[in-house]
Scaffold this active site. Structure first.
Site: not given
Ligand code: S3P
Length: 442
Positions: A167, A319
């Site tokens: 993440s 996403d």
């Molecule tokens: C993001 C990370 C992703 C993604 C989100 C944007 C970011 O989430 O799904 O739309 O900008 O760091 P996760 O880090 O929870 O996977």
């Protein structure tokens, strides 16, 4: 559009040249780092979606002056840190917004209270609160660390944190808290995730050390570093460009160009997968803009075939699985998407909603706890029927994905709550109509 229903119907060839809206991840970060910095930051190409506007409002609440200068042009005057906000911070639908802001706020000796819409209030915040707690922050909130919650920051100590899930939001929250901690914060990610925070911290003058080792990527950041205002050019969002691109691939006779798409290799898993499926995608004018690789993506209608998408690709396209599932519905053979459990904790449970929406439209799907398999309709199988009204549970990407499905299915597809599309892609319907898509209010 809130409360209405949108309908997409079988459309003729899609043609034209469009520009992807600004990248959501970069837009949140530009505002947050601008507010943490000292001096003026000028941002070009900011995504003016609802999620990002919430972050702009939050930065004002933390003491920065945030002004819109023109379309996509914003100025943030930061004062070298956050001041205690006088009211609750409402991040709306934005997981990235709230998680990154909580990380940044944890570095300051003050209390701040966060909330969001029904979707965000249901999403897990413990993934961020646990490491922030290890650093010395305290909070009180609903069970499971859910919003609303109040965070008390200040007096943080650096930690070495092994990311328990891939993440970028968690990584970024820890790094932003690390700016305000004593000592060197280190985040270890077994699988690399989007690195916009690291890149942009450098643009604001911070030293960030990144090392690829056998156990993954190590990111180190010394606390107490001052950020200086700068200019940021936000590249086009590949996660938004994905919708017109897949639309062109599945709609016979189509050829479109999406200009200015960010091609950071940690974001391009969808394009890799589509190419493996036989997609005719070409990149023109490859260049660098604002510290990110960028290009114009040309997509032509293609006969796709099913593939197995490996779990290790998930962070680079997390996403994009909903719209990949739509491409897979028109492919020959099965597409198996594995290792995608994180999809269940997005704006909605996206495995469950794609499975339900595609089945309602007559597409064969198989749902597992961490996987989704889509049976393509091409050759010998049945065509995609459509003729369904899909419950999107307020999830922008679920709505856009099913509208794309409707452009090439036999019967129209309808989606509810289309107003939510503006969280990440304001102007989506108009952009798609400009390419020849038949999308109307039902
Ligand atoms: C993001 C990370 C992703 C993604 C989100 C944007 C970011 O989430 O799904 O739309 O900008 O760091 P996760 O880090 O929870 O996977």
């Amino acid at each position: 559009m809130a409360g209405s229903v949108l309908q997409a119907r079988r459309s003729g060839p899609l043609r034209g040249v469009v520009r992807a809206p600004g990248d959501k991840s970069m837009s949140h970060r530009a505002l947050i780092l601008g507010a943490l910095a000292t001096g003026a930051t000028e941002i070009e190409g900011l995504l003016e979606g609802d999620d990002v506007k919430r972050t702009a409002a939050a930065m004002r609440a933390f003491g920065a002056e945030v002004t819109q200068l023109g379309e996509g042009r914003w100025r943030v005057e930061g004062h070298g840190g956050f001041a205690e906000p006088a009211d609750v911070i409402d991040c709306g639908n934005a997981g990235t917004g709230v998680r990154l802001i909580m990380g940044a706020a944890a570095g300051f000796d003050m209390a701040s209270t966060f909330t969001g819409d029904a979707s965000l209030r249901g999403r897990p915040m413990n993934r961020v609160l646990n490491p922030l707690g290890e650093m010395g922050a305290r909070w009180t909130g609903r069970s499971g660390g859910r919003l609303p919650l109040t965070l008390q920051g200040g007096n943080l100590t650096a930690i070495r944190y092994l990311l328990p899930m891939a993440s970028a939001q968690v990584k970024s929250a820890v790094l932003l808290a690390g700016l305000g901690a004593s000592g060197v914060t280190e985040v270890i990610e077994p699988e690399a995730t989007r690195d916009h925070t690291e890149r942009m911290l450098r643009a604001f003058g911070a030293v960030v050390d990144v090392e690829d080792a056998a156990d993954g990527r190590h990111i180190r950041l010394a606390g107490g570093q001052a950020l200086t205002g700068t200019s940021i050019r936000v590249a086009g969002d590949p996660s938004s460009a994905a919708f017109p691109i897949v639309a062109a691939l599945v709609t016979p006779g189509s050829e479109i160009t999406v200009e200015g798409v960010m091609l950071n290799p940690l974001r391009t898993g969808l394009f890799t997968t589509l190419r493996e499926m036989g997609a005719d995608l070409t990149i023109e004018n490859a260049r660098e803009e604002g510290g990110e690789p960028v290009g114009d993506v040309v997509a032509r209608h293609s006969q796709l075939r099913g593939v197995v998408v490996p779990p290790e690709r998930a962070p680079a396209m997390i996403d994009e699985y909903p719209v990949l599932a739509v491409a897979a519905a028109f492919a020959e053979g099965q597409t198996a998407m594995r290792g995608i459990g994180e999809m269940r904790v997005k704006e909605s449970d996206r495995i469950a909603l794609m499975s339900a929406g595609l089945s309602a439209c007559g597409v064969g799907v198989e749902e597992e706890p961490e996987a989704l398999t889509v049976v393509g309709s091409a050759r010998g199988n049945h065509p995609v029927n459509g003729k369904a009204r899909v419950a999107t549970h307020g999830d922008h990407r679920i709505a856009m994905s099913h509208l794309i499905l409707g452009l090439a299915s036999d019967q129209p597809v309808e989606v509810d709550e289309p107003g939510m599309i503006a969280t990440s892609f304001p102007g989506f319907v108009e952009l798609m109509r400009g390419l020849g898509a038949e999308i109307e209010t039902a």
